[in-house]
Design a protein around this motif. Structure first.
Motif, PDB file in Angstrom:
ATOM      1  N   LEU A 130      18.531   7.094   5.906  1.00 36.93           N
ATOM      2  CA  LEU A 130      17.385   6.886   5.166  1.00 36.93           C
ATOM      3  C   LEU A 130      17.512   6.158   3.985  1.00 36.93           C
ATOM      4  O   LEU A 130      16.819   5.521   3.372  1.00 36.93           O
ATOM      5  N   MET A 165      18.158   2.469   4.628  1.00 38.24           N
ATOM      6  CA  MET A 165      17.021   1.941   5.004  1.00 38.24           C
ATOM      7  C   MET A 165      15.986   1.615   3.646  1.00 38.24           C
ATOM      8  O   MET A 165      15.416   0.622   3.583  1.00 38.24           O
ATOM      9  N   GLY A 200      15.161  -2.209   2.306  1.00 34.17           N
ATOM     10  CA  GLY A 200      13.732  -2.596   2.282  1.00 34.17           C
ATOM     11  C   GLY A 200      13.079  -2.354   0.860  1.00 34.17           C
ATOM     12  O   GLY A 200      11.952  -2.707   0.975  1.00 34.17           O
ATOM     13  N   ALA A 201      14.025  -2.319  -0.059  1.00 32.27           N
ATOM     14  CA  ALA A 201      13.371  -2.278  -1.570  1.00 32.27           C
ATOM     15  C   ALA A 201      13.001  -3.672  -1.976  1.00 32.27           C
ATOM     16  O   ALA A 201      13.662  -4.660  -1.821  1.00 32.27           O
ATOM     17  N   ARG A 202      11.931  -3.522  -2.889  1.00 33.04           N
ATOM     18  CA  ARG A 202      11.649  -4.778  -3.845  1.00 33.04           C
ATOM     19  C   ARG A 202      11.523  -4.485  -5.228  1.00 33.04           C
ATOM     20  O   ARG A 202      11.162  -5.128  -5.900  1.00 33.04           O
ATOM     21  N   MET A 259      13.651   1.755  -6.505  1.00 28.38           N
ATOM     22  CA  MET A 259      13.730   2.144  -5.146  1.00 28.38           C
ATOM     23  C   MET A 259      15.227   1.949  -4.532  1.00 28.38           C
ATOM     24  O   MET A 259      15.776   2.573  -3.916  1.00 28.38           O
ATOM     25  N   PRO A 298       9.265   3.002  10.190  1.00 26.26           N
ATOM     26  CA  PRO A 298      10.570   3.444  10.311  1.00 26.26           C
ATOM     27  C   PRO A 298      11.128   4.512   9.319  1.00 26.26           C
ATOM     28  O   PRO A 298      11.918   5.431   9.793  1.00 26.26           O
ATOM     29  N   LEU A 299      10.943   4.152   8.239  1.00 34.15           N
ATOM     30  CA  LEU A 299      11.080   5.198   7.188  1.00 34.15           C
ATOM     31  C   LEU A 299      10.574   6.485   7.140  1.00 34.15           C
ATOM     32  O   LEU A 299      11.196   7.606   7.158  1.00 34.15           O
ATOM     33  N   GLY A 358      12.190   9.943   8.062  1.00 38.88           N
ATOM     34  CA  GLY A 358      12.017  11.156   7.317  1.00 38.88           C
ATOM     35  C   GLY A 358      11.480  12.515   7.996  1.00 38.88           C
ATOM     36  O   GLY A 358      11.872  13.459   7.952  1.00 38.88           O
ATOM     37  N   VAL A 383       9.477  -5.782   4.969  1.00 36.37           N
ATOM     38  CA  VAL A 383       9.211  -4.243   4.177  1.00 36.37           C
ATOM     39  C   VAL A 383       9.276  -4.237   2.648  1.00 36.37           C
ATOM     40  O   VAL A 383      10.193  -4.709   2.011  1.00 36.37           O
ATOM     41  N   GLU A 384       8.002  -3.879   2.175  1.00 37.35           N
ATOM     42  CA  GLU A 384       7.854  -3.751   0.911  1.00 37.35           C
ATOM     43  C   GLU A 384       7.584  -2.403   0.441  1.00 37.35           C
ATOM     44  O   GLU A 384       6.481  -2.037   0.753  1.00 37.35           O
ATOM     45  N   VAL A 385       8.469  -1.847  -0.155  1.00 38.47           N
ATOM     46  CA  VAL A 385       8.288  -0.405  -0.523  1.00 38.47           C
ATOM     47  C   VAL A 385       7.798  -0.256  -1.777  1.00 38.47           C
ATOM     48  O   VAL A 385       8.379  -0.385  -2.818  1.00 38.47           O
ATOM     49  N   PHE A 386       6.707   0.563  -1.810  1.00 36.58           N
ATOM     50  CA  PHE A 386       6.089   0.763  -2.870  1.00 36.58           C
ATOM     51  C   PHE A 386       6.000  -0.048  -4.228  1.00 36.58           C
ATOM     52  O   PHE A 386       6.414   0.177  -5.214  1.00 36.58           O
TER      53      PHE A 386
END
Lengths: 391, 66
Positions: free
Chosen positions: A29, A32, A36-38, A42, B13-14, B18, B61-64
């Motif tokens: 996790l 991933m 996937g972080a921008r 994160m 997927p995340l 989880g 994928v762009e997280v938060f």
């Protein structure tokens, strides 16, 4: 793959607990989240989730001193590196006014003359250089890989490094676009050279196979850093291909070592592999194939991984770096093929055959098939990378 | 935060992983043979997340994002 290899391995050391798999899930996790972080926060969050899971996994053989030592060493040095990372992020945020990578990349051309901003970037790179096991931040690697459970060492050397490289690719490729990609070449080139040469030369002297694979991981990190130093789309595509190839090669190598490993860390010395060619021809054949692949001999995936990063370096006027990479590859052939020589050309009094279970063999077989497939059809993965990953 | 359902699918997927962790913890607490169930449950979960990710490569994928 690691779960398949671990099903029977963890029984050997009496650590047959369900928590092992939950901690692996947590680490994935975290990986991933990094990929996937921008946003810098994160990336940090994902990195810490992954790292803390790794610290626990390193010490999972809790009745063994070597495992406890590996866990503590990894934790202390990892926490120290995270300190560098967070301080670098704080300086970057202080100057850019945002932790969003897109915003920082837009302001990069303005900020790249600011000393504090550059120090922040450097500290960030130093923190991640620890995570990818690059010289001179590699000190923890041999002891941690040797002391950890073998399947866990396989996880560290493949997925851990892949996650850290994904963060570096996210950050540096955003900056490459805005800065003209020459900014980080000196730092990345220097640590690439030292990682490749140090890893290859010191691996020659190792007698423990896990330590040998640890030093080879340092050398492979150096090869991948060539792609980052090149700073072009070919380099990034080459790194992603290399990571895929290296993941399967190293997982197969550690998987086979875990099958051959006896109770109480027996059979980890390279000399204990003597006569394996006659005792267990299948395992010996697979390990020989993986050693050829790791040393970069065609037609396996390792050759094409190196080929793509070296071509990227040449296109970026870093031909000297590619030449050093080739020299290091030649040096590395010695210690990889030494295993093959010991297996097939040295006799042993040992008659014990390694016990092979279905799940372990299945995991190794999948890895070996993918190593061969990536070697026979490298263009398919490279086309996929260049189609979907836009730099 | 998430602006539309498309972003949710990109981080699915995340979310799945989880949920898998939470379910694994429940299995570990309440089952006496969790060490036999969890390896295969983990393999199944990772495999499904991998297949989903491969089938949806075109989504970034762009997280938060702020």
């Amino acid at each position: 793959m690691v779960c398949l290899l671990s099903v029977n391995y963890i029984k050997k050391y009496g650590t047959y607990f369900g928590e092992y798999y939950i901690i692996i899930q947590s680490s994935v996790l975290g990986m991933m989240l990094i990929a996937g972080a921008r946003d810098l926060i994160m990336i940090f969050l994902g990195l810490e989730i992954m790292s803390i899971s790794f610290y626990v996994l390193a010490g999972f053989n809790r009745k063994r001193t070597s495992s406890n030592e590996a866990s503590l060493k990894y934790f202390l040095l990892g926490a120290f590196a995270t300190g560098f990372l967070v301080y670098g992020m704080a300086l970057i945020y202080g100057k850019a006014g945002s932790t969003s990578i897109d915003v920082i990349a837009q302001k990069f051309s303005v900020l790249n003359t600011d000393v504090l901003f550059l120090v922040g970037i450097l500290l960030f790179l130093i923190g991640f250089s620890f995570k990818i096991a690059a010289f001179p931040f590699h000190m923890w690697v041999p002891d941690v890989y040797q002391g950890s459970p073998t399947t866990v060492a396989g996880l560290f050397s493949t997925e851990g490094i892949a996650a850290a490289f994904s963060a570096l690719i996210i950050i540096l490729s955003a900056f490459f676009v805005s800065s003209g990609n020459t900014f980080f070449k000196p730092y990345l080139s220097v640590i690439a050279v030292f990682s490749m040469l140090f890893g290859s030369i010191v691996a020659i002297m190792q007698t423990d196979i896990k330590r040998m694979l640890a030093y080879s991981s340092i050398a492979h990190a150096g090869y991948m850093l060539i792609g980052l130093a090149a700073g072009n789309s070919d380099g990034i595509a080459g790194i992603i291909f290399y990571l895929a190839a290296y993941t399967f090669m190293n997982l197969a190598a550690f998987g086979i070592v875990s099958i051959i490993e006896g109770e109480n860390e027996a059979n980890l010395n390279i000399d204990s592999y003597a006569g394996l060619g006659s005792r267990s021809p299948v395992l010996a054949g697979l390990l020989a194939l993986i050693m050829f692949a790791l040393s970069g001999i065609p037609p396996f995936a390792g050759f094409f991984g190196k080929y793509y990063v070296f071509i990227a370096a040449i296109k970026a006027d870093l031909t000297w770096l590619a030449i050093v990479g080739i020299i290091s590859s030649v040096i590395s052939i010695y210690f990889y093929l030494r295993i093959v020589v010991v297996m097939y050309f040295k006799s042993s009094d040992l008659q014990e055959k390694p016990v092979i279970n279905f799940s372990e063999m299945f995991g190794v077989a999948i890895s070996v098939v993918l190593v061969i497939a990536l070697g026979l059809a490298p263009g398919s993965l490279i086309n996929l990378i260049t189609t979907f990953f836009k730099f | 935060m998430l602006n539309n359902i498309q972003e949710f699918y990109s981080i699915l997927p995340l979310v799945i992983l989880g949920a898998v962790i939470l379910i694994s913890v429940v299995i570990e607490i309440y089952s006496e043979s969790s060490e036999k169930i969890l390896p295969w449950f983990s393999i199944l979960a990772f495999g499904s997340v991998a297949v989903y990710s491969l089938l949806n490569l075109e989504q970034n994928v762009e997280v938060f994002l702020p």
